[in-house]
Design an enzyme around this catalytic site. Structure first.
Site, PDB file in Angstrom:
ATOM      1  N   GLY A  14       0.800  -1.222   0.000  1.00  0.00           N
ATOM      2  CA  GLY A  14       0.000   0.000   0.000  1.00  0.00           C
ATOM      3  C   GLY A  14       0.833   1.273   0.000  1.00  0.00           C
ATOM      4  N   ASN A  15       1.964   1.242   0.742  1.00  0.00           N
ATOM      5  CA  ASN A  15       2.768   2.468   0.872  1.00  0.00           C
ATOM      6  C   ASN A  15       3.468   2.867  -0.429  1.00  0.00           C
ATOM      7  OD1 ASN A  15       4.598   0.251   1.067  1.00  0.00           O
ATOM      8  ND2 ASN A  15       6.076   1.555   2.101  1.00  0.00           N
ATOM      9  N   LYS A 134     -13.317  -9.559   5.206  1.00  0.00           N
ATOM     10  CA  LYS A 134     -12.488  -8.428   4.763  1.00  0.00           C
ATOM     11  C   LYS A 134     -13.320  -7.137   4.683  1.00  0.00           C
ATOM     12  CE  LYS A 134      -9.009  -6.421   2.650  1.00  0.00           C
ATOM     13  NZ  LYS A 134      -7.807  -6.061   3.402  1.00  0.00           N
ATOM     14  N   LYS A 218      -3.627  -9.517  -2.176  1.00  0.00           N
ATOM     15  CA  LYS A 218      -2.769  -9.201  -3.325  1.00  0.00           C
ATOM     16  C   LYS A 218      -1.446  -9.970  -3.321  1.00  0.00           C
ATOM     17  CE  LYS A 218       0.643  -6.104  -1.872  1.00  0.00           C
ATOM     18  NZ  LYS A 218       0.455  -6.253  -0.470  1.00  0.00           N
ATOM     19  N   LYS A 280       2.130 -12.743   3.167  1.00  0.00           N
ATOM     20  CA  LYS A 280       3.377 -12.594   2.391  1.00  0.00           C
ATOM     21  C   LYS A 280       4.253 -13.833   2.551  1.00  0.00           C
ATOM     22  CE  LYS A 280       3.394  -7.640   3.326  1.00  0.00           C
ATOM     23  NZ  LYS A 280       2.522  -7.250   2.207  1.00  0.00           N
TER      24      LYS A 280
HETATM   25  P1  ADP Z   1       1.345  -4.092   2.528  1.00  0.00           P
HETATM   26  O1  ADP Z   1       0.474  -2.928   2.161  1.00  0.00           O
HETATM   27  O2  ADP Z   1       2.743  -3.916   2.065  1.00  0.00           O
HETATM   28  O3  ADP Z   1       0.762  -5.424   2.160  1.00  0.00           O
HETATM   29  P2  ADP Z   1       0.857  -4.805   5.320  1.00  0.00           P
HETATM   30  O4  ADP Z   1       0.555  -3.794   6.365  1.00  0.00           O
HETATM   31  O5  ADP Z   1      -0.248  -5.685   4.855  1.00  0.00           O
HETATM   32  O6  ADP Z   1       1.527  -4.018   4.106  1.00  0.00           O
HETATM   33  O7  ADP Z   1       2.069  -5.752   5.827  1.00  0.00           O
HETATM   34  C1  ADP Z   1       3.276  -5.203   6.317  1.00  0.00           C
HETATM   35  C2  ADP Z   1       3.233  -5.101   7.842  1.00  0.00           C
HETATM   36  O8  ADP Z   1       3.342  -6.391   8.436  1.00  0.00           O
HETATM   37  C3  ADP Z   1       4.386  -4.356   8.472  1.00  0.00           C
HETATM   38  O9  ADP Z   1       4.146  -2.963   8.491  1.00  0.00           O
HETATM   39  C4  ADP Z   1       4.439  -4.940   9.886  1.00  0.00           C
HETATM   40  O10 ADP Z   1       3.859  -4.059  10.821  1.00  0.00           O
HETATM   41  C5  ADP Z   1       3.577  -6.184   9.828  1.00  0.00           C
HETATM   42  N1  ADP Z   1       4.146  -7.382  10.416  1.00  0.00           N
HETATM   43  C6  ADP Z   1       3.419  -8.309  11.083  1.00  0.00           C
HETATM   44  N2  ADP Z   1       4.193  -9.311  11.517  1.00  0.00           N
HETATM   45  C7  ADP Z   1       5.451  -9.049  11.116  1.00  0.00           C
HETATM   46  C8  ADP Z   1       6.704  -9.728  11.245  1.00  0.00           C
HETATM   47  N3  ADP Z   1       6.788 -10.889  11.893  1.00  0.00           N
HETATM   48  N4  ADP Z   1       7.798  -9.162  10.691  1.00  0.00           N
HETATM   49  C9  ADP Z   1       7.710  -7.988  10.027  1.00  0.00           C
HETATM   50  N5  ADP Z   1       6.562  -7.282   9.875  1.00  0.00           N
HETATM   51  C10 ADP Z   1       5.428  -7.810  10.399  1.00  0.00           C
HETATM   52 MG    MG Z   2      -1.033  -6.231   3.023  1.00  0.00          MG
END
Ligand code: ADP
Ligand code: MG
Length: 317
Positions: A14-15, A134, A218, A280
């Site tokens: 998203g960022n 969701k 995604k 992810k």
């Molecule tokens: P995106 O829009 O890139 O999909 P998300 O917010 O869905 O972003 O996922 C990224 C976030 O996952 C990070 O900002 C972090 O806060 C979170 N996160 C949760 N668990 C972990 C972990 N074990 N290691 C790193 N980040 C984590």
């Molecule tokens: Mg995400």
């Protein structure tokens, strides 16, 4: 040995398009997209990768839904899946133009860049359809929420004390329907933007397709795309530089190089938060198990270093 470019699917978080706290004006989004595309342009310039880009669409589709809702008495509102298609066009346009302009500065303005409006097949019988989770679109008052439930059959849930919100199913992606078109474009040297927002969810009626209101993760759709086009590398760019164990605790530890077996173990131990890092890591595991060479998870600004093994988290067999 040939110096063949590696097909790489890049999943942008998203960022990459909107920063937290921003309103989402076109100018703001274009500025973020430019920062993102600078990294992508460097990857292109290195000559090592054939790139396919996928991206999230949460804030963009949220705004489109809000516009539909607000203007419903003067312009016919569109279903959620059509709003998803609109967001793919919006974001695809920003990426195509911005990346092209940056490549012009690098003397590579001749590289074609195309966005493919992408449908992603999901299973009608996916358990997710029994349990929509969701949240999408605007917040409602309890009264509005009840009305939408009875009039439109929406599933509405209270969202952490912030108000009422529509929830939709988040089914697993089965097939990127336009995979052959994407593959041909990549073969013909195009940079492709595809499966934005997890793709437009469709179900099969025999051999025919029909749109459904749902949101596909995604990262999982990006992995599906990567396998469907035989990518060697799956690169997930988010807002943390590495995957962490014991995230946000005093024992926090970044992971640099891990095997898929280690990833599975940490995944089972619950180190990765649902809805953010978990999909992810799950996508990375799936990619390696499906025969992918390596999956890399890192932050946007470390993309190039991470591909060179100097940053990020790399998962291999
Ligand atoms: P995106 O829009 O890139 O999909 P998300 O917010 O869905 O972003 O996922 C990224 C976030 O996952 C990070 O900002 C972090 O806060 C979170 N996160 C949760 N668990 C972990 C972990 N074990 N290691 C790193 N980040 C984590
Ligand atoms: Mg995400």
């Amino acid at each position: 040995m040939t110096n063949e470019k590696k097909v790489t699917v890049i999943a942008l978080g998203g960022n990459a398009i909107l920063q937290p706290g921003q309103r989402g004006t076109f100018a703001e989004q274009m500025k973020n997209v430019e920062t993102t595309c600078q990294q992508l342009a460097q990857m292109v310039e290195s000559g090592k990768y054939k790139i396919i880009i996928t991206h999230g669409n949460g804030p963009q589709v949220g705004n489109i839904l809000l516009q539909n809702e607000t203007a419903k008495d003067v312009a016919a509102p569109m279903p959620l899946y059509v709003c998803g298609a609109e967001s793919q066009g919006l974001i695809g346009y920003m990426m195509q133009q911005t990346l092209h302009n940056l490549l012009v500065d690098k003397g590579k303005g001749e590289i074609p860049i195309a966005t493919v409006v992408t449908q992603v097949v999901v299973d009608k019988k996916d358990q997710a359809f029994q349990n929509p989770t969701k949240p999408v679109g605007p917040f409602y008052s309890e009264e509005e929420a009840k009305k939408l439930e009875s009039e439109k059959g929406y599933h509405i849930k209270e969202d952490a004390g912030r108000g009422w919100r529509r929830v939709v199913p988040s089914p697993d992606p089965i097939e990127i329907f336009e995979k052959e078109a994407v593959r041909q474009l990549v073969e013909a040297r195009s940079i492709v933007v595809a499966s934005g927002g997890g793709g437009i969810p469709v179900v099969k009626e025999g051999e025919k397709l029909v749109g459904v209101d749902a949101v596909i993760d995604k990262d999982l759709a990006g992995e599906r795309l990567a396998v469907d086009v035989n990518a060697k590398i799956f690169l997930v760019l988010t807002d943390v530089d590495q995957v962490k164990l014991n995230y946000k605790t005093p024992q926090e530890k970044g992971l640099s190089q891990i095997t898929v077996e280690e990833a599975k173990k940490y995944h089972a131990e619950g180190h990765f938060a649902k809805g953010s890092m978990e999909p992810k890591v799950r996508a990375a595991i799936r990619f390696i198990e499906a025969g992918g060479e390596r999956a890399v998870i890192t932050s946007l600004d470390k993309a190039v270093d991470a591909l060179d093994g100097k940053a990020g988290t790399t998962i291999t067999k």
